[in-house]
Design a protein around this motif. Structure first.
Motif, PDB file in Angstrom:
ATOM      1  N   ARG A   1      24.406  11.587  -3.483  1.00 53.80           N
ATOM      2  CA  ARG A   1      23.699  12.255  -2.397  1.00 53.80           C
ATOM      3  C   ARG A   1      22.640  13.242  -2.926  1.00 53.80           C
ATOM      4  O   ARG A   1      21.523  13.316  -2.401  1.00 53.80           O
ATOM      5  CB  ARG A   1      24.704  12.989  -1.499  1.00 53.80           C
ATOM      6  CG  ARG A   1      24.097  13.718  -0.306  1.00 53.80           C
ATOM      7  CD  ARG A   1      23.430  12.743   0.668  1.00 53.80           C
ATOM      8  NE  ARG A   1      22.553  13.427   1.596  1.00 53.80           N
ATOM      9  CZ  ARG A   1      22.873  13.723   2.849  1.00 53.80           C
ATOM     10  NH1 ARG A   1      24.016  13.348   3.361  1.00 53.80           N
ATOM     11  NH2 ARG A   1      22.011  14.351   3.614  1.00 53.80           N
ATOM     12  N   SER A   2      22.979  13.965  -4.002  1.00 49.17           N
ATOM     13  CA  SER A   2      22.026  14.954  -4.519  1.00 49.17           C
ATOM     14  C   SER A   2      20.739  14.275  -5.001  1.00 49.17           C
ATOM     15  O   SER A   2      19.636  14.773  -4.768  1.00 49.17           O
ATOM     16  CB  SER A   2      22.662  15.760  -5.654  1.00 49.17           C
ATOM     17  OG  SER A   2      23.147  14.873  -6.624  1.00 49.17           O
ATOM     18  N   ALA A   3      20.879  13.116  -5.645  1.00 51.59           N
ATOM     19  CA  ALA A   3      19.692  12.396  -6.144  1.00 51.59           C
ATOM     20  C   ALA A   3      18.854  11.864  -4.983  1.00 51.59           C
ATOM     21  O   ALA A   3      17.619  11.861  -5.039  1.00 51.59           O
ATOM     22  CB  ALA A   3      20.123  11.246  -7.046  1.00 51.59           C
ATOM     23  N   LEU A   4      19.537  11.447  -3.916  1.00 52.37           N
ATOM     24  CA  LEU A   4      18.817  10.954  -2.739  1.00 52.37           C
ATOM     25  C   LEU A   4      18.055  12.103  -2.077  1.00 52.37           C
ATOM     26  O   LEU A   4      16.871  11.982  -1.747  1.00 52.37           O
ATOM     27  CB  LEU A   4      19.801  10.325  -1.741  1.00 52.37           C
ATOM     28  CG  LEU A   4      20.413   8.982  -2.161  1.00 52.37           C
ATOM     29  CD1 LEU A   4      21.632   8.648  -1.314  1.00 52.37           C
ATOM     30  CD2 LEU A   4      19.380   7.863  -2.049  1.00 52.37           C
ATOM     31  N   ASP A   5      18.753  13.243  -1.915  1.00 53.36           N
ATOM     32  CA  ASP A   5      18.127  14.403  -1.248  1.00 53.36           C
ATOM     33  C   ASP A   5      16.912  14.903  -2.028  1.00 53.36           C
ATOM     34  O   ASP A   5      15.935  15.360  -1.440  1.00 53.36           O
ATOM     35  CB  ASP A   5      19.146  15.542  -1.105  1.00 53.36           C
ATOM     36  CG  ASP A   5      20.165  15.249  -0.006  1.00 53.36           C
ATOM     37  OD1 ASP A   5      19.891  14.363   0.830  1.00 53.36           O
ATOM     38  OD2 ASP A   5      21.229  15.886   0.005  1.00 53.36           O
ATOM     39  N   GLN A   6      16.985  14.771  -3.344  1.00 52.87           N
ATOM     40  CA  GLN A   6      15.907  15.280  -4.197  1.00 52.87           C
ATOM     41  C   GLN A   6      14.560  14.619  -3.914  1.00 52.87           C
ATOM     42  O   GLN A   6      13.520  15.248  -4.050  1.00 52.87           O
ATOM     43  CB  GLN A   6      16.293  15.023  -5.649  1.00 52.87           C
ATOM     44  CG  GLN A   6      15.946  16.164  -6.561  1.00 52.87           C
ATOM     45  CD  GLN A   6      16.510  15.903  -7.955  1.00 52.87           C
ATOM     46  OE1 GLN A   6      17.261  14.947  -8.191  1.00 52.87           O
ATOM     47  NE2 GLN A   6      16.134  16.736  -8.875  1.00 52.87           N
ATOM     48  N   VAL A   7      14.588  13.331  -3.537  1.00 49.87           N
ATOM     49  CA  VAL A   7      13.317  12.598  -3.395  1.00 49.87           C
ATOM     50  C   VAL A   7      13.038  12.138  -1.958  1.00 49.87           C
ATOM     51  O   VAL A   7      11.976  11.586  -1.682  1.00 49.87           O
ATOM     52  CB  VAL A   7      13.292  11.352  -4.320  1.00 49.87           C
ATOM     53  CG1 VAL A   7      13.177  11.767  -5.770  1.00 49.87           C
ATOM     54  CG2 VAL A   7      14.516  10.477  -4.109  1.00 49.87           C
ATOM     55  N   ALA A   8      13.985  12.368  -1.044  1.00 47.96           N
ATOM     56  CA  ALA A   8      13.877  11.717   0.278  1.00 47.96           C
ATOM     57  C   ALA A   8      12.934  12.412   1.259  1.00 47.96           C
ATOM     58  O   ALA A   8      12.451  11.764   2.202  1.00 47.96           O
ATOM     59  CB  ALA A   8      15.266  11.591   0.897  1.00 47.96           C
TER      60      ALA A   8
ATOM     61  N   GLY B   1       0.806  -1.232   0.000  1.00 53.11           N
ATOM     62  CA  GLY B   1       0.000   0.000   0.000  1.00 53.11           C
ATOM     63  C   GLY B   1       0.829   1.268   0.000  1.00 53.11           C
ATOM     64  O   GLY B   1       0.297   2.370   0.156  1.00 53.11           O
ATOM     65  N   ALA B   2       2.145   1.141  -0.177  1.00 56.34           N
ATOM     66  CA  ALA B   2       3.002   2.328  -0.199  1.00 56.34           C
ATOM     67  C   ALA B   2       3.220   2.771  -1.647  1.00 56.34           C
ATOM     68  O   ALA B   2       2.830   2.088  -2.596  1.00 56.34           O
ATOM     69  CB  ALA B   2       4.334   2.027   0.474  1.00 56.34           C
ATOM     70  N   PHE B   3       3.846   3.929  -1.776  1.00 63.15           N
ATOM     71  CA  PHE B   3       4.046   4.546  -3.092  1.00 63.15           C
ATOM     72  C   PHE B   3       5.532   4.459  -3.463  1.00 63.15           C
ATOM     73  O   PHE B   3       6.382   5.024  -2.766  1.00 63.15           O
ATOM     74  CB  PHE B   3       3.573   6.000  -3.012  1.00 63.15           C
ATOM     75  CG  PHE B   3       3.843   6.783  -4.255  1.00 63.15           C
ATOM     76  CD1 PHE B   3       3.115   6.561  -5.410  1.00 63.15           C
ATOM     77  CD2 PHE B   3       4.842   7.753  -4.268  1.00 63.15           C
ATOM     78  CE1 PHE B   3       3.378   7.282  -6.561  1.00 63.15           C
ATOM     79  CE2 PHE B   3       5.116   8.486  -5.422  1.00 63.15           C
ATOM     80  CZ  PHE B   3       4.369   8.238  -6.572  1.00 63.15           C
ATOM     81  N   PRO B   4       5.877   3.734  -4.555  1.00 60.26           N
ATOM     82  CA  PRO B   4       7.293   3.607  -4.921  1.00 60.26           C
ATOM     83  C   PRO B   4       7.824   4.852  -5.626  1.00 60.26           C
ATOM     84  O   PRO B   4       7.185   5.351  -6.550  1.00 60.26           O
ATOM     85  CB  PRO B   4       7.305   2.414  -5.895  1.00 60.26           C
ATOM     86  CG  PRO B   4       5.916   2.316  -6.429  1.00 60.26           C
ATOM     87  CD  PRO B   4       4.984   2.994  -5.467  1.00 60.26           C
ATOM     88  N   LYS B   5       8.968   5.331  -5.181  1.00 65.31           N
ATOM     89  CA  LYS B   5       9.579   6.496  -5.820  1.00 65.31           C
ATOM     90  C   LYS B   5      11.040   6.173  -6.150  1.00 65.31           C
ATOM     91  O   LYS B   5      11.784   5.716  -5.278  1.00 65.31           O
ATOM     92  CB  LYS B   5       9.510   7.685  -4.862  1.00 65.31           C
ATOM     93  CG  LYS B   5       9.705   9.018  -5.542  1.00 65.31           C
ATOM     94  CD  LYS B   5       9.503  10.124  -4.528  1.00 65.31           C
ATOM     95  CE  LYS B   5       8.854  11.353  -5.134  1.00 65.31           C
ATOM     96  NZ  LYS B   5       8.645  12.390  -4.140  1.00 65.31           N
ATOM     97  N   ALA B   6      11.435   6.429  -7.405  1.00 71.16           N
ATOM     98  CA  ALA B   6      12.777   6.047  -7.865  1.00 71.16           C
ATOM     99  C   ALA B   6      13.821   7.097  -7.517  1.00 71.16           C
ATOM    100  O   ALA B   6      13.560   8.287  -7.602  1.00 71.16           O
ATOM    101  CB  ALA B   6      12.747   5.825  -9.368  1.00 71.16           C
ATOM    102  N   VAL B   7      14.994   6.613  -7.127  1.00 73.36           N
ATOM    103  CA  VAL B   7      16.183   7.459  -7.025  1.00 73.36           C
ATOM    104  C   VAL B   7      16.964   7.187  -8.305  1.00 73.36           C
ATOM    105  O   VAL B   7      17.446   6.072  -8.518  1.00 73.36           O
ATOM    106  CB  VAL B   7      17.050   7.082  -5.810  1.00 73.36           C
ATOM    107  CG1 VAL B   7      18.309   7.947  -5.758  1.00 73.36           C
ATOM    108  CG2 VAL B   7      16.253   7.162  -4.518  1.00 73.36           C
ATOM    109  N   ILE B   8      17.041   8.196  -9.169  1.00 71.39           N
ATOM    110  CA  ILE B   8      17.659   7.966 -10.483  1.00 71.39           C
ATOM    111  C   ILE B   8      19.189   8.012 -10.362  1.00 71.39           C
ATOM    112  O   ILE B   8      19.752   8.894  -9.703  1.00 71.39           O
ATOM    113  CB  ILE B   8      17.176   9.019 -11.506  1.00 71.39           C
ATOM    114  CG1 ILE B   8      15.647   8.971 -11.645  1.00 71.39           C
ATOM    115  CG2 ILE B   8      17.855   8.814 -12.864  1.00 71.39           C
ATOM    116  CD1 ILE B   8      15.101   7.701 -12.258  1.00 71.39           C
ATOM    117  N   THR B   9      19.840   7.036 -10.992  1.00 68.33           N
ATOM    118  CA  THR B   9      21.307   7.013 -11.019  1.00 68.33           C
ATOM    119  C   THR B   9      21.771   7.170 -12.463  1.00 68.33           C
ATOM    120  O   THR B   9      20.953   7.125 -13.396  1.00 68.33           O
ATOM    121  CB  THR B   9      21.845   5.688 -10.459  1.00 68.33           C
ATOM    122  OG1 THR B   9      21.353   4.618 -11.282  1.00 68.33           O
ATOM    123  CG2 THR B   9      21.416   5.484  -9.014  1.00 68.33           C
TER     124      THR B   9
END
Ligand SMILES: Cc1ncc(COP(=O)(O)O)c(C=O)c1O
Length: 393
Positions: free
Chosen positions: A155-162, A137-145
């Motif tokens: 780190r910047s990609a992680l911070d963008q979506v975290a 029931g959760a919402f998947p969100k991608a960390v783009i590499t």
């Protein structure tokens, strides 16, 4: 009758690039000869000594309901293995035995995500990740590499979506890229988890298949044991894919609740399978190395074949049973390349697009056929890529 949105929306819809795989399977079913470099299954079967242990346990009567959290012996064996590999004191109370790593992935997300929460995963990703997250029931969100970073999260990609997310799912050694996360990458990930108060779900099912560097579990990094759930499995390390035996390792309180989940879902793993898993792990790293050896050999073969050409780029192949090849110089998408290769040469590979948008213009090659056939298929693939690149030039 109407079905739940949760079950009917488990996959995001669309083909997601799996058409090539299904087409190859249909050709095989129709009697055509296809060289399959698609899925992550060993070309050897479970070792005879493990099967003997399994048979002995079943014949000896271990066929009734087993303990739901796992047998004491297997939980202790997994705990000891984790202690040795991470340096973090781990006891049976930190271990839940599950029907394979896949079930542990589901349980882990169930434990940390509520309905509607955001759960992060790294793109490119193992095929089931988004569906597993939707399944709770959760919402998947991608960390783009990016291929330039060997698909390691920055780190910047992680911070963008975290912001506001509950968890981050990582996988090292990685399927589909074959990359093994180094200490620096894992430190970046652990810092991001602490900064954004995320649970870290660490899928380590390929931990015995490392060709360069070494496997590091983030459970062993400072202050991470309390927010990390480690997914492990007998599938890849001991060629026991069909036995469905894996585990989740984490804080005792989380495992306690997950035992209740197991009671209401899987009701445990057969006792004779668990006894065989204990036997297999008692054989130590020599058996694990024997099972991993063919993939290491084929990785070496692939490196020398690819060194003799300059159309295809190889993402650093450091572990797991896959190669991730950059075929952007051909001007084709991963999907078009894979379809044309299948049509012209009856060789089936997975388009990078099957594993998310970050791996577009790439293909994944599973090193799961015998050395000679593998080398021949790779030579053909290289010649095909070179001809395609000349056509676009
Ligand atoms: C990255 C990854 N995680 C988990 C799994 C699930 O493995 P199992 O459920 O067989 O333990 C696989 C299987 O291919 C995988 O590649």
């Amino acid at each position: 009758m109407q079905l739940s949105k949760r079950i009917t929306h488990l996959t995001g819809g669309g083909s997601d690039g799996w058409d090539v795989f299904y087409r190859a399977r249909a050709m095989i079913a129709a009697g055509e000869e296809v060289t399959e470099l698609t899925i992550g299954e060993h070309d050897i079967r479970t070792h005879a000594s493990i099967l003997n242990a399994m048979h002995g346990a079943a014949a000896g009567g271990h066929t009734g309901y087993a303990m739901v959290p796992g047998t004491d012996t297997l939980r202790r064996t997994v705990a000891q293995r984790m202690t040795e590999r991470t340096g973090v004191p781990t006891g049976p109370e930190n271990v839940l035995i599950t029907p394979g790593g896949q079930s542990a992935l589901f349980a882990a997300h169930h434990a940390v995500c509520d309905e509607g929460d955001t759960a992060l995963y790294i793109d490119p990703y193992y095929a089931t990740y988004p569906g597993t997250i939707r399944g709770v029931g959760a919402f998947p969100k991608a960390v783009i590499t990016r291929p330039e970073d060997a698909f390691k999260p920055q780190r910047s990609a992680l911070d963008q979506v975290a912001t506001g997310a509950r968890s981050l799912l990582i996988n090292t050694p990685n399927n589909p890229t074959g990359v093994v996360y180094d200490l620096e990458t894992l430190e970046t990930i652990s810092e991001a988890c602490k900064a954004h108060d995320l649970w870290l779900i660490s899928d380590e099912v390929y931990d015995t298949q490392v060709w360069d560097g070494s496997h590091i579990s983030p459970r062993g990094l400072p202050d991470m044991a309390d927010r990390t759930l480690v997914v492990g499995s007998m599938s890849k390390s001991h060629a026991m894919t069909g036995s469905r035996c894996g585990w989740l390792v984490g804080p005792a309180q989380a495992i306690d609740h997950l035992i209740t989940l197991a009671t209401h879902t899987t009701y445990g793993v057969p006792g004779y399978i668990q006894d065989a898993a204990v036997f297999a792990m008692e054989q130590g790293s020599a058996l694990e190395a024997e099972i991993a050896a063919p993939f290491r050999r084929r990785r070496d073969l692939a490196q020398s074949i690819l060194a003799a050409q300059n159309t295809i780029g190889l993402i650093p192949s450091q572990g797991a049973m896959y190669l991730m090849l950059d075929i952007r110089a051909t001007g084709l998408s991963g999907e078009d390349f894979a379809n044309a290769l299948l049509d012209r040469h009856r060789i089936a590979v997975m388009p990078g697009e099957s594993f998310g948008r970050a791996a577009a213009g790439h293909i994944r090659v599973a090193m799961t056929i015998d050395d000679q056939a593998f080398a021949a298929a790779l030579e053909t693939l290289c010649a095909f890529a070179s001809a395609a690149a000349k056509k676009t030039a």
